[in-house]
Design a protein around this motif. Structure first.
Motif, mmCIF file in Angstrom:
data_model
loop_
_atom_site.group_PDB
_atom_site.id
_atom_site.type_symbol
_atom_site.label_atom_id
_atom_site.label_comp_id
_atom_site.label_asym_id
_atom_site.label_seq_id
_atom_site.Cartn_x
_atom_site.Cartn_y
_atom_site.Cartn_z
ATOM 1 N N TYR A 155 0.828 -1.206 0.000
ATOM 2 C CA TYR A 155 0.000 0.000 0.000
ATOM 3 C C TYR A 155 0.864 1.259 0.000
ATOM 4 O O TYR A 155 1.997 1.240 0.485
ATOM 5 C CB TYR A 155 -0.950 0.020 1.215
ATOM 6 N N ASP A 156 0.321 2.324 -0.577
ATOM 7 C CA ASP A 156 0.933 3.662 -0.560
ATOM 8 C C ASP A 156 -0.187 4.633 -0.219
ATOM 9 O O ASP A 156 -1.150 4.750 -0.984
ATOM 10 C CB ASP A 156 1.490 4.032 -1.940
ATOM 11 N N GLU A 157 -0.046 5.316 0.872
ATOM 12 C CA GLU A 157 -1.115 6.209 1.306
ATOM 13 C C GLU A 157 -0.942 7.603 0.688
ATOM 14 O O GLU A 157 0.171 8.111 0.602
ATOM 15 C CB GLU A 157 -1.052 6.325 2.826
ATOM 16 N N CYS A 158 -2.070 8.213 0.279
ATOM 17 C CA CYS A 158 -2.022 9.572 -0.260
ATOM 18 C C CYS A 158 -2.735 10.523 0.682
ATOM 19 O O CYS A 158 -3.926 10.378 0.942
ATOM 20 C CB CYS A 158 -2.685 9.620 -1.633
ATOM 21 N N ARG A 159 -2.018 11.474 1.235
ATOM 22 C CA ARG A 159 -2.588 12.465 2.155
ATOM 23 C C ARG A 159 -2.195 13.854 1.722
ATOM 24 O O ARG A 159 -1.068 14.070 1.282
ATOM 25 C CB ARG A 159 -1.985 12.277 3.560
ATOM 26 N N TYR A 160 -3.099 14.811 1.876
ATOM 27 C CA TYR A 160 -2.756 16.222 1.720
ATOM 28 C C TYR A 160 -3.399 17.021 2.839
ATOM 29 O O TYR A 160 -4.572 16.800 3.145
ATOM 30 C CB TYR A 160 -3.236 16.774 0.359
ATOM 31 N N SER A 161 -2.670 17.932 3.442
ATOM 32 C CA SER A 161 -3.305 18.847 4.391
ATOM 33 C C SER A 161 -3.800 20.052 3.592
ATOM 34 O O SER A 161 -3.293 20.339 2.495
ATOM 35 C CB SER A 161 -2.310 19.298 5.459
ATOM 36 N N GLU A 162 -4.785 20.740 4.163
ATOM 37 C CA GLU A 162 -5.306 21.918 3.479
ATOM 38 C C GLU A 162 -4.192 22.960 3.300
ATOM 39 O O GLU A 162 -4.092 23.609 2.258
ATOM 40 C CB GLU A 162 -6.457 22.507 4.295
ATOM 41 N N ALA A 163 -3.335 23.082 4.303
ATOM 42 C CA ALA A 163 -2.248 24.071 4.235
ATOM 43 C C ALA A 163 -1.281 23.760 3.090
ATOM 44 O O ALA A 163 -0.790 24.674 2.411
ATOM 45 C CB ALA A 163 -1.499 24.103 5.567
ATOM 46 N N GLU A 164 -1.034 22.476 2.864
ATOM 47 C CA GLU A 164 -0.132 22.109 1.758
ATOM 48 C C GLU A 164 -0.726 22.499 0.408
ATOM 49 O O GLU A 164 -0.016 22.941 -0.502
ATOM 50 C CB GLU A 164 0.120 20.592 1.765
ATOM 51 N N VAL A 165 -2.035 22.303 0.269
ATOM 52 C CA VAL A 165 -2.683 22.659 -0.998
ATOM 53 C C VAL A 165 -2.715 24.179 -1.161
ATOM 54 O O VAL A 165 -2.410 24.723 -2.226
ATOM 55 C CB VAL A 165 -4.119 22.083 -1.068
ATOM 56 N N LEU A 197 -10.571 17.849 -1.683
ATOM 57 C CA LEU A 197 -9.988 18.893 -0.833
ATOM 58 C C LEU A 197 -9.181 19.872 -1.698
ATOM 59 O O LEU A 197 -9.225 21.095 -1.522
ATOM 60 C CB LEU A 197 -9.077 18.269 0.234
ATOM 61 N N TRP A 198 -8.417 19.302 -2.635
ATOM 62 C CA TRP A 198 -7.600 20.105 -3.551
ATOM 63 C C TRP A 198 -8.472 21.137 -4.261
ATOM 64 O O TRP A 198 -8.185 22.337 -4.267
ATOM 65 C CB TRP A 198 -6.922 19.162 -4.562
ATOM 66 N N ARG A 199 -9.582 20.663 -4.851
ATOM 67 C CA ARG A 199 -10.450 21.544 -5.640
ATOM 68 C C ARG A 199 -11.095 22.619 -4.757
ATOM 69 O O ARG A 199 -11.126 23.796 -5.123
ATOM 70 C CB ARG A 199 -11.503 20.706 -6.377
ATOM 71 N N GLU A 200 -11.607 22.210 -3.596
ATOM 72 C CA GLU A 200 -12.228 23.189 -2.681
ATOM 73 C C GLU A 200 -11.228 24.270 -2.279
ATOM 74 O O GLU A 200 -11.536 25.461 -2.262
ATOM 75 C CB GLU A 200 -12.656 22.501 -1.374
ATOM 76 N N THR A 201 -10.010 23.836 -1.959
ATOM 77 C CA THR A 201 -8.998 24.785 -1.480
ATOM 78 C C THR A 201 -8.566 25.728 -2.602
ATOM 79 O O THR A 201 -8.401 26.939 -2.392
ATOM 80 C CB THR A 201 -7.788 24.024 -0.902
ATOM 81 N N VAL A 202 -8.392 25.188 -3.797
ATOM 82 C CA VAL A 202 -8.001 26.023 -4.940
ATOM 83 C C VAL A 202 -9.108 27.044 -5.224
ATOM 84 O O VAL A 202 -8.832 28.229 -5.473
ATOM 85 C CB VAL A 202 -7.690 25.147 -6.179
#
Ligand code: IPM
Ligand code: MG
Length: 350
Positions: A155-165, A197-202
């Protein structure tokens, strides 16, 4: 007079050859403009492994962190293919360097030079006028998530924090503001939560940039749009792995991988500058490698880490003249070797 103090990491394969040509051009620039160069040269990747060190030796990292500007050739090659995980030259050096120096914004341009358009596989009319930049998030996502094996698989987990985006989106909108004022954000929001999350933040960041147009595309569709309407893009903003894939696709539009530079930057002046091509073991040691991507990476270092705009532009116009006049390597139709190409460009700086 400026003190241009940076870390030089030639690395593996053709890295030292294209690196020597770029250093030669930097020396010519320094002479013309009356600057002094202070170069700290260190081992990285396979070259470090062969010297009995880790792929990213402590001494190398310390120099990078101290100088805040890094010019890198290439790392890796078949010689080290038997190694796994963090023992590998690329995985054990590039990824930790990016992460530890917080180089979260990777910038790769696509603006095919008029002299190279007919070398690209697309028709001329699909390429003329193309001028976009991919802004790739570089220190998050699936590259840096938890990874491993269990009793049924891997497995490879994909995570993003809102701050990173948010911080990479801000960089993209800022860059667009000084150019064609358009951001195309690429995600897979019909499937992935991180993409939602990416789209909302952008969208949220876009509210502070009413003068910049925003378009969203799904990554699978983007691979097609890049081939059918490359001229429509200005800044393409995307996450780590999508950016890895899309920037390889974009490099083909430029007519040759050998001419495309890149910058990986953070907040402030910290930056890592490298050609997008790899170590090219098949042509290593033959004076055949195209040094232009490395020379342009050096120009970007001058502009982004040292604020030396006129000096960067002087190198870029010498490169432009080399391409226009065919004073270049065989991969793009010239007859010169790596060092002679560097010499021609050095002679025409300023
Ligand atoms: C790149 C490369 C790297 C990446 C590899 C060598 C780890 O493909 O810089 O695009 O996947 O980021
Ligand atoms: Mg890649």
């Amino acid at each position: 007079m400026a003190d241009i103090h940076f870390t030089y990491l030639p690395g593996d394969g053709i890295g030292p050859e294209v690196g020597a040509a770029a250093i030669h051009v930097l020396k010519a620039m320094a002479e013309k403009f009356g600057h002094s160069l202070k170069i700290e040269k260190h081992l990285i990747g396979g070259a470090a492994i062969d010297a009995g060190l880790k792929p990213l030796p402590d001494e190398t990292f310390t120099s990078c962190a101290r100088t805040e500007a890094i010019l890198l050739g290439a790392v890796g090659g078949p010689k080290w293919d038997h190694l796994t995980g963090a023992e590998r030259p690329e995985l054990g050096s590039l990824l930790p360097l990016r992460k530890r120096l917080n180089l979260y914004a990777n910038i790769r341009p696509c603006a095919p030079h008029p002299a190279l358009i007919d070398r690209a596989p697309l028709k001329r009319e699909r390429l003329e006028g193309t001028d976009f930049i991919v802004m790739r998030e570089l220190t998050g996502g699936i590259y840096f998530g938890d990874k491993g094996r269990d009793n049924i698989g891997a497995y490879d987990e994909c995570r993003y924090s809102e701050a990173e985006v948010r911080r990479i989106a801000v960089k993209a909108f800022d860059l667009a503001r000084g150019r064609k004022k358009k951001v195309t954000s690429v995600d897979k929001s019909n499937v992935l939560e991180t993409s939602r999350l990416w789209r909302e933040t952008v969208n949220d960041v876009a509210r502070s940039y009413p003068d910049v147009e925003l378009e969203h595309l799904l990554v699978d569709a983007m691979t097609m749009h890049m081939l059918t309407r490359a001229q429509d893009f200005d800044i393409i903003l995307t996450e780590n792995m999508f950016g890895d894939i899309l920037t390889d696709e974009a490099s083909v539009l430029a007519g040759s991988m050998g001419v495309v530079p890149s910058a990986s930057i953070s907040d402030g002046r910290m930056g890592l500058y490298e050609p997008i091509h790899g170590s090219a073991p098949d042509i290593t040691g033959q004076d055949k490698a195209n040094p232009i991507a490395m020379i342009l990476s050096a120009a970007w270092m001058l502009r982004l880490s040292f604020g030396l705009n006129a000096e960067a532009a002087a190198i870029e116009s010498a490169v432009d003249a080399a391409l226009t006049g065919g004073h270049c390597t065989a991969d793009i139709g010239g007859t010169l070797g790596t060092q002679a190409t560097g010499q021609w460009i050095a002679d025409h700086v300023g």
